[in-house]
Scaffold this motif. Sequence first.
Motif, PDB file in Angstrom:
ATOM      1  N   MET A  94       8.171   6.824   7.231  1.00  0.00           N
ATOM      2  CA  MET A  94       8.444   7.134   5.821  1.00  0.00           C
ATOM      3  C   MET A  94       7.400   8.094   5.249  1.00  0.00           C
ATOM      4  SD  MET A  94       9.827   3.612   4.149  1.00  0.00           S
ATOM      5  CE  MET A  94       8.997   2.327   5.002  1.00  0.00           C
ATOM      6  N   GLY A  95       6.464   8.522   6.078  1.00  0.00           N
ATOM      7  CA  GLY A  95       5.515   9.542   5.635  1.00  0.00           C
ATOM      8  C   GLY A  95       4.123   9.035   5.278  1.00  0.00           C
ATOM      9  N   TYR A  96       3.872   7.721   5.454  1.00  0.00           N
ATOM     10  CA  TYR A  96       2.534   7.195   5.141  1.00  0.00           C
ATOM     11  C   TYR A  96       1.644   7.239   6.396  1.00  0.00           C
ATOM     12  CZ  TYR A  96       5.033   5.280   1.121  1.00  0.00           C
ATOM     13  OH  TYR A  96       5.806   5.129  -0.008  1.00  0.00           O
ATOM     14  N   PHE A  97       0.340   7.194   6.210  1.00  0.00           N
ATOM     15  CA  PHE A  97      -0.662   7.103   7.297  1.00  0.00           C
ATOM     16  C   PHE A  97      -0.490   8.201   8.354  1.00  0.00           C
ATOM     17  CE2 PHE A  97       0.452   2.438   6.503  1.00  0.00           C
ATOM     18  CZ  PHE A  97      -0.372   2.364   5.383  1.00  0.00           C
ATOM     19  N   GLU A  98      -0.079   9.394   7.956  1.00  0.00           N
ATOM     20  CA  GLU A  98       0.167  10.436   8.957  1.00  0.00           C
ATOM     21  C   GLU A  98      -1.070  11.256   9.286  1.00  0.00           C
ATOM     22  OE1 GLU A  98       3.654  12.353   7.318  1.00  0.00           O
ATOM     23  OE2 GLU A  98       4.825  11.547   8.989  1.00  0.00           O
ATOM     24  N   GLU A  99      -2.086  11.227   8.382  1.00  0.00           N
ATOM     25  CA  GLU A  99      -3.303  11.985   8.673  1.00  0.00           C
ATOM     26  C   GLU A  99      -4.165  11.147   9.619  1.00  0.00           C
ATOM     27  OE1 GLU A  99      -2.528  11.042   5.473  1.00  0.00           O
ATOM     28  OE2 GLU A  99      -1.324  12.855   5.170  1.00  0.00           O
ATOM     29  N   MET A 100      -5.066  11.836  10.367  1.00  0.00           N
ATOM     30  CA  MET A 100      -5.885  11.155  11.361  1.00  0.00           C
ATOM     31  C   MET A 100      -6.672   9.986  10.755  1.00  0.00           C
ATOM     32  SD  MET A 100      -6.105  11.047  14.423  1.00  0.00           S
ATOM     33  CE  MET A 100      -6.691  11.447  15.997  1.00  0.00           C
ATOM     34  N   GLU A 101      -7.293  10.265   9.578  1.00  0.00           N
ATOM     35  CA  GLU A 101      -8.149   9.232   8.958  1.00  0.00           C
ATOM     36  C   GLU A 101      -7.359   7.987   8.569  1.00  0.00           C
ATOM     37  OE1 GLU A 101     -10.536  10.183   5.477  1.00  0.00           O
ATOM     38  OE2 GLU A 101     -11.681  11.567   6.741  1.00  0.00           O
ATOM     39  N   THR A 102      -6.244   8.192   7.870  1.00  0.00           N
ATOM     40  CA  THR A 102      -5.443   7.037   7.423  1.00  0.00           C
ATOM     41  C   THR A 102      -4.746   6.384   8.618  1.00  0.00           C
ATOM     42  OG1 THR A 102      -3.670   8.572   6.896  1.00  0.00           O
ATOM     43  CG2 THR A 102      -5.035   7.837   5.068  1.00  0.00           C
ATOM     44  N   GLY A 103      -4.406   7.187   9.626  1.00  0.00           N
ATOM     45  CA  GLY A 103      -3.778   6.646  10.841  1.00  0.00           C
ATOM     46  C   GLY A 103      -4.719   5.692  11.555  1.00  0.00           C
ATOM     47  N   ILE A 104      -5.992   6.100  11.678  1.00  0.00           N
ATOM     48  CA  ILE A 104      -6.986   5.245  12.336  1.00  0.00           C
ATOM     49  C   ILE A 104      -7.242   3.992  11.495  1.00  0.00           C
ATOM     50  CG2 ILE A 104      -9.446   5.102  12.968  1.00  0.00           C
ATOM     51  CD1 ILE A 104      -9.231   8.030  13.881  1.00  0.00           C
ATOM     52  N   ALA A 105      -7.351   4.192  10.163  1.00  0.00           N
ATOM     53  CA  ALA A 105      -7.606   3.040   9.279  1.00  0.00           C
ATOM     54  C   ALA A 105      -6.461   2.038   9.359  1.00  0.00           C
ATOM     55  CB  ALA A 105      -7.793   3.525   7.835  1.00  0.00           C
ATOM     56  N   SER A 106      -5.201   2.534   9.351  1.00  0.00           N
ATOM     57  CA  SER A 106      -4.055   1.605   9.389  1.00  0.00           C
ATOM     58  C   SER A 106      -3.987   0.903  10.747  1.00  0.00           C
ATOM     59  CB  SER A 106      -2.745   2.333   9.077  1.00  0.00           C
ATOM     60  OG  SER A 106      -2.466   3.282  10.076  1.00  0.00           O
ATOM     61  N   ALA A 107      -4.406   1.601  11.822  1.00  0.00           N
ATOM     62  CA  ALA A 107      -4.418   0.953  13.150  1.00  0.00           C
ATOM     63  C   ALA A 107      -5.455  -0.180  13.152  1.00  0.00           C
ATOM     64  CB  ALA A 107      -4.753   1.975  14.237  1.00  0.00           C
ATOM     65  N   LYS A 108      -6.641   0.094  12.567  1.00  0.00           N
ATOM     66  CA  LYS A 108      -7.694  -0.943  12.520  1.00  0.00           C
ATOM     67  C   LYS A 108      -7.230  -2.150  11.705  1.00  0.00           C
ATOM     68  CE  LYS A 108     -11.802   1.898  13.190  1.00  0.00           C
ATOM     69  NZ  LYS A 108     -12.880   2.634  12.515  1.00  0.00           N
ATOM     70  N   ILE A 109      -6.605  -1.881  10.547  1.00  0.00           N
ATOM     71  CA  ILE A 109      -6.123  -2.986   9.692  1.00  0.00           C
ATOM     72  C   ILE A 109      -5.052  -3.791  10.444  1.00  0.00           C
ATOM     73  CG2 ILE A 109      -4.837  -3.506   7.564  1.00  0.00           C
ATOM     74  CD1 ILE A 109      -6.326  -1.047   6.323  1.00  0.00           C
ATOM     75  N   SER A 110      -4.163  -3.068  11.155  1.00  0.00           N
ATOM     76  CA  SER A 110      -3.117  -3.767  11.923  1.00  0.00           C
ATOM     77  C   SER A 110      -3.752  -4.667  12.980  1.00  0.00           C
ATOM     78  CB  SER A 110      -2.191  -2.764  12.619  1.00  0.00           C
ATOM     79  OG  SER A 110      -1.629  -1.894  11.692  1.00  0.00           O
ATOM     80  N   PHE A 111      -4.784  -4.149  13.694  1.00  0.00           N
ATOM     81  CA  PHE A 111      -5.465  -4.958  14.725  1.00  0.00           C
ATOM     82  C   PHE A 111      -6.047  -6.227  14.096  1.00  0.00           C
ATOM     83  CE2 PHE A 111      -6.487  -1.012  17.517  1.00  0.00           C
ATOM     84  CZ  PHE A 111      -5.217  -1.087  18.067  1.00  0.00           C
ATOM     85  N   ALA A 112      -6.651  -6.079  12.907  1.00  0.00           N
ATOM     86  CA  ALA A 112      -7.273  -7.234  12.244  1.00  0.00           C
ATOM     87  C   ALA A 112      -6.210  -8.267  11.862  1.00  0.00           C
ATOM     88  CB  ALA A 112      -8.036  -6.767  10.998  1.00  0.00           C
ATOM     89  N   ILE A 113      -5.065  -7.794  11.333  1.00  0.00           N
ATOM     90  CA  ILE A 113      -3.984  -8.724  10.957  1.00  0.00           C
ATOM     91  C   ILE A 113      -3.473  -9.455  12.197  1.00  0.00           C
ATOM     92  CG2 ILE A 113      -1.626  -8.888  10.029  1.00  0.00           C
ATOM     93  CD1 ILE A 113      -2.297  -6.453   8.243  1.00  0.00           C
TER      94      ILE A 113
END
Length: 126
Positions: A94-113
């Motif tokens: 849907m167009g969110y977390f597409e930049e490198m920085e937000t992509g890495i941050a969302s991956a880290k948050i997903s790992f934590a969840i």
Amino acid sequence: MKVNKPRPVNLDLQTIRFPLTAIASIIHRVSGVITFVSVAILLWLLNVSLSSPEGFASAQGIVDSFFVKFVLWGILTALFYHIVVGIRHLLMDMGYFEEMETGIASAKISFAIVAVLSLFAGGLVW
Ligand code: HEM
């Protein structure tokens, strides 16, 4: 054909470092395959448990070993991973977390969840 501009070549798998986003994506595929295989195992176990009172007791016996509990915990963790990182994938579609920085941050948050949900799965199984 003559190559004028020699490009760097690195095919040594031990020195190639994948970005976190690539690792998250590869594990998502692996967790999807694990989930797919698990559906067959869990349906078989459900069928055994519903067949008769003896079948239910036998299913209880199967689940009552450390090894089987460990496998069930692994299956639940793979399922949680697939769902959490799958939702991240859909958000990226849907167009969110597409930049490198937000992509890495969302991956880290997903790992934590997933880590928290995996602990919860351990509590359910044991
Ligand atoms: C029985 C349940 C499920 C099974 C067996 C399953 C299995 C799979 C498999 C094998 C793939 C292919 C992976 C790849 O080629 O990269 C996949 C992709 C995907 N799954 Fe699932 N899945 C299940 C449930 C879910 C759920 C509940 C979600 C919800 C978030 C989900 C979200 C996704 C997404 C978004 C993709 C595409 C990922 C991409 O574009 O690379 N899946 N799934």
